[in-house]
Design an enzyme around this catalytic site. Structure first.
Site, PDB file in Angstrom:
ATOM      1  N   GLN A  31       3.847  -6.416  -6.042  1.00 58.27           N
ATOM      2  CA  GLN A  31       2.445  -6.102  -6.409  1.00 58.27           C
ATOM      3  C   GLN A  31       2.453  -4.686  -6.963  1.00 58.27           C
ATOM      4  OE1 GLN A  31      -0.374  -4.999  -3.566  1.00 58.27           O
ATOM      5  NE2 GLN A  31      -2.229  -5.993  -4.682  1.00 58.27           N
TER       6      GLN A  31
ATOM      7  N   ARG B  90      -1.652   8.664   3.557  1.00 59.28           N
ATOM      8  CA  ARG B  90      -1.792   9.526   4.800  1.00 59.28           C
ATOM      9  C   ARG B  90      -0.484   9.849   5.912  1.00 59.28           C
ATOM     10  NH1 ARG B  90      -6.338   6.643   7.674  1.00 59.28           N
ATOM     11  NH2 ARG B  90      -6.097   8.077   9.234  1.00 59.28           N
TER      12      ARG B  90
ATOM     13  N   GLY C 210      -5.991  -4.770  -4.168  1.00 58.79           N
ATOM     14  CA  GLY C 210      -6.858  -5.254  -3.069  1.00 58.79           C
ATOM     15  C   GLY C 210      -6.229  -6.347  -2.391  1.00 58.79           C
TER      16      GLY C 210
ATOM     17  N   GLY D   4       0.929  -1.412   0.018  1.00 55.38           N
ATOM     18  CA  GLY D   4       0.124   0.034   0.222  1.00 55.38           C
ATOM     19  C   GLY D   4       0.742   1.377  -0.075  1.00 55.38           C
TER      20      GLY D   4
ATOM     21  N   TYR E  49      36.883  11.858  24.028  1.00 51.25           N
ATOM     22  CA  TYR E  49      36.392  10.736  23.075  1.00 51.25           C
ATOM     23  C   TYR E  49      37.186   9.554  23.037  1.00 51.25           C
ATOM     24  CZ  TYR E  49      35.838   8.903  18.468  1.00 51.25           C
ATOM     25  OH  TYR E  49      35.579   8.061  17.283  1.00 51.25           O
TER      26      TYR E  49
ATOM     27  N   GLY F 158       2.037  -5.673   7.115  1.00 54.56           N
ATOM     28  CA  GLY F 158       3.141  -4.743   7.688  1.00 54.56           C
ATOM     29  C   GLY F 158       3.196  -3.753   8.310  1.00 54.56           C
TER      30      GLY F 158
HETATM   31  C1  UD1 Z   1      -8.518  -4.463   5.408  1.00 51.87           C
HETATM   32  C2  UD1 Z   1      -9.826  -5.589   5.433  1.00 51.87           C
HETATM   33  C3  UD1 Z   1     -10.496  -5.189   6.610  1.00 51.87           C
HETATM   34  C4  UD1 Z   1     -10.069  -4.976   8.152  1.00 51.87           C
HETATM   35  C5  UD1 Z   1      -8.781  -3.894   7.966  1.00 51.87           C
HETATM   36  C6  UD1 Z   1      -8.152  -4.130   9.372  1.00 51.87           C
HETATM   37  C7  UD1 Z   1      -9.900  -6.253   3.565  1.00 51.87           C
HETATM   38  C8  UD1 Z   1     -10.719  -6.262   2.297  1.00 51.87           C
HETATM   39  N1  UD1 Z   1     -10.338  -5.543   4.317  1.00 51.87           N
HETATM   40  O1  UD1 Z   1      -9.112  -3.193   5.279  1.00 51.87           O
HETATM   41  O2  UD1 Z   1     -11.616  -6.172   6.895  1.00 51.87           O
HETATM   42  O3  UD1 Z   1     -10.932  -4.544   8.941  1.00 51.87           O
HETATM   43  O4  UD1 Z   1      -7.935  -4.257   7.043  1.00 51.87           O
HETATM   44  O5  UD1 Z   1      -7.187  -2.976   9.226  1.00 51.87           O
HETATM   45  O6  UD1 Z   1      -8.960  -6.880   3.400  1.00 51.87           O
HETATM   46  N2  UD1 Z   1      -2.382  -3.791   0.835  1.00 51.87           N
HETATM   47  C9  UD1 Z   1      -1.479  -4.364  -0.254  1.00 51.87           C
HETATM   48  N3  UD1 Z   1      -1.998  -4.311  -1.482  1.00 51.87           N
HETATM   49  C10 UD1 Z   1      -3.132  -4.182  -1.827  1.00 51.87           C
HETATM   50  C11 UD1 Z   1      -4.176  -3.588  -0.870  1.00 51.87           C
HETATM   51  C12 UD1 Z   1      -3.681  -3.731   0.520  1.00 51.87           C
HETATM   52  O7  UD1 Z   1      -0.512  -4.550   0.067  1.00 51.87           O
HETATM   53  O8  UD1 Z   1      -3.597  -3.905  -2.895  1.00 51.87           O
HETATM   54  C13 UD1 Z   1      -1.746  -3.963   2.281  1.00 51.87           C
HETATM   55  C14 UD1 Z   1      -1.785  -2.625   2.636  1.00 51.87           C
HETATM   56  O9  UD1 Z   1      -0.703  -1.982   2.452  1.00 51.87           O
HETATM   57  C15 UD1 Z   1      -2.058  -2.792   4.213  1.00 51.87           C
HETATM   58  C16 UD1 Z   1      -2.904  -4.048   4.247  1.00 51.87           C
HETATM   59  O10 UD1 Z   1      -2.860  -4.517   2.891  1.00 51.87           O
HETATM   60  O11 UD1 Z   1      -0.855  -3.128   5.040  1.00 51.87           O
HETATM   61  C17 UD1 Z   1      -4.334  -3.555   4.301  1.00 51.87           C
HETATM   62  O12 UD1 Z   1      -4.766  -2.865   3.362  1.00 51.87           O
HETATM   63  P1  UD1 Z   1      -5.936  -1.623   3.345  1.00 51.87           P
HETATM   64  O13 UD1 Z   1      -6.156  -1.096   2.333  1.00 51.87           O
HETATM   65  O14 UD1 Z   1      -5.296  -0.792   4.798  1.00 51.87           O
HETATM   66  O15 UD1 Z   1      -7.182  -2.506   4.180  1.00 51.87           O
HETATM   67  P2  UD1 Z   1      -8.547  -1.719   4.778  1.00 51.87           P
HETATM   68  O16 UD1 Z   1      -9.286  -1.106   3.654  1.00 51.87           O
HETATM   69  O17 UD1 Z   1      -8.133  -1.059   6.066  1.00 51.87           O
END
Ligand code: UD1
Ligand code: CA
Length: 447
Positions: A75, A15, A80, A11, A348, A104
């Site tokens: 990726q 923010r 997602g 991701g 030192y 992570g």
């Molecule tokens: C996700 C969960 C949600 C959970 C929440 C907890 C899904 C669909 N939703 O939502 O149910 O309550 O986490 O924090 O799984 N990431 C990738 N590649 C992507 C998308 C995400 O590596 O294409 C990684 C992000 O860097 C992050 C993690 O996956 O570390 C979660 O992604 P994020 O987009 O924050 O998920 P949420 O929408 O918060």
């Protein structure tokens, strides 16, 4: 059973407002990704795959610095969480055992929690880590049916009734490796976000007659970091836990709220840590030492009974043997100080060894750098280095030798010798009185 870790960190972390990938921002001196890897290490994983995207090269470097054997899957487009996990498919092809998905940016999952998930896997095909949220916000909701997890619904796609559920998805999920990737193949993106949701595998698995359950943990464990404000809150939480743990281990912290630990700090029993001490990464302090106020330690080892500070700085490679004393405004770098030696004031000491019981006078400096190369200073046992000695390295001072204060020592000093290397003193009789009179007279004339 063998376990493979899949850690998601592709991701963008918009923010954070940063050029650096989100998962490389640090808590207690280590990238949050490393904290996630350390959590997962509790399961003694046979393989670890990091899914990286934004800043993948940097993420790979940081991950491999901590664990050289990790695989990194890229990726390129963030479509997602299911799509992210799918990027680990090739790296885990043929792996027989469980796969555990971690994020992570979620650094606080405890080893006990992961152990509970492993235990639950004995009776269920899929295990999801959930928590009761004080404010469920935009988390995915865990929808139970009888005593099974039936499905996970994302906030955006949830009905009002589903949004009223407070049992939330942490994102951590465990399943058999082959099963996980089979299920992911069936995930589509027909939802409110147009993303491939990892969470959809639950409903798919249940429809195929598999079982799923939830292991619950405290909400603080699943704390995810999305902004600098959350990063500082995570740091504060880490520090609070580290202080409590140190005290439970028998360390006296006079003012715990002012002491800062690194992710890997080790402090022995009956050691006293005074106020305003900062531990950088790589510090071990043995039992019964004293770290006095306002000291900064990093990459160093302090033995039993040693006293450091106040206002001391120990840099990487500082090795203090038992009962060594390092006092105020002393900096030590890449130097071994043997039993009972003292460096008490304003010095030192870099790229050096100091023998047992030697006394290094105030203001002594090892001149280790010639502008291009670093050189070593060797000081024997039972030496007395006079105040303000400049030891121009490479140089050796033998056992039981002395240097006169203010000496600039450029040649080796044989054992037992006294080196005096400074201009000889000359006293000019009455000279000061006459000079003062002359100056005062000049002032009176106004010039
Ligand atoms: C996700 C969960 C949600 C959970 C929440 C907890 C899904 C669909 N939703 O939502 O149910 O309550 O986490 O924090 O799984 N990431 C990738 N590649 C992507 C998308 C995400 O590596 O294409 C990684 C992000 O860097 C992050 C993690 O996956 O570390 C979660 O992604 P994020 O987009 O924050 O998920 P949420 O929408 O918060
Ligand atoms: Ca998130």
């Amino acid at each position: 059973m063998a376990t493979a870790l899949i850690i998601l960190g592709a991701g963008m972390g918009t923010r954070m407002n940063s050029d650096m990938p989100k998962v490389l921002h640090e808590i207690a001196g280590a990238p949050m990704l490393v904290h996630a890897m350390k959590s997962g290490a509790a399961l003694d994983p046979a393989r670890t795959v990091i899914v990286a995207g934004h800043g993948a090269a940097l993420v790979e470097k940081a991950a491999k610095a901590y664990e050289p054997d990790v695989a990194v899957a890229i990726q390129t487009e963030q479509l997602g969480t299911a799509h992210a996990v799918d990027q680990a498919r090739d790296a885990l092809k043929g792996f027989s055992g469980d796969a555990l998905v971690l994020y992570g940016d979620t650094p606080f999952i405890r080893p006990e929690t992961l152990a509970a998930m492993t235990a639950a896997r004995l009776t269920h095909d899929i295990v999801v880590l959930g928590f009761e949220a004080l404010d469920a916000g935009r988390y995915g909701r865990l929808i139970m049916k009888d005593d099974q997890l039936d499905r996970i619904v994302e906030f955006k796609d949830a009905t009002d009734d589903e949004r009223a559920v407070t049992l939330c998805n942490s994102g951590v999920i465990a399943a058999d490796n082959a099963t996980l990737f089979d299920l992911i193949s069936a995930v589509g993106n027909d939802n409110a976000s147009g993303e491939y949701y990892l969470t959809d595998i639950i409903a798919i698995a249940r429809a195929r007659g598999m079982s799923a359950t939830v292991v619950r943990c405290d909400e603080s464990e699943t704390l995810g970091i999305n902004s600098r404000a959350e990063l500082s809150k995570a740091e504060a939480l880490f520090q609070m836990q580290a202080r409590t743990a140190a005290q439970a281990d028998g360390v006296t912290l006079t003012a715990p709220e002012t002491v800062f630990f690194a992710h890997d700090t080790v402090v022995g029993r009956d050691t006293v840590v005074e106020p305003n001490v900062v531990f950088g990464p790589g510090v071990t302090v043995e039992s019964g030492a004293t770290i006095r106020a306002f000291s900064h330690l990093e990459g160093c080892h302090v033995s039993r009974g040693a006293v450091v500070g106040p206002y001391a700085r120990l840099r990487p490679g500082a090795e203090l043997a038992e009962n060594v004393k390092v006092g105020n405004f002393v900096e030590i770098k890449n130097a071994q100080i043997a039993d009972g030696a003292k460096v008490n004031h304003l010095s030192y000491i870099g790229d050096a060894t100091i023998g047992a019981r030697s006394n290094i006078g105030a203001g002594t400096i090892t001149c280790n750098y010639d502008g291009v190369f670093k050189h070593k200073t060797t000081i024997g046992e039972d030496t007395f280095i006079g105040s303000n000695t400049m030891l121009v390295a490479p140089v050796t001072v033998g056992d039981a030798a002395m240097t006169g204060s203010g000496s600039v020592v450029t040649k080796d000093v044989p054992p037992g010798d006294l080196a005096v290397a400074r201009a000889k003193q000359e006293n000019k009789a009455g000279f000061a009185v006459r000079l003062f009179e002359k100056l005062k007279a000049r002032k009176a004339k106004g010039s």
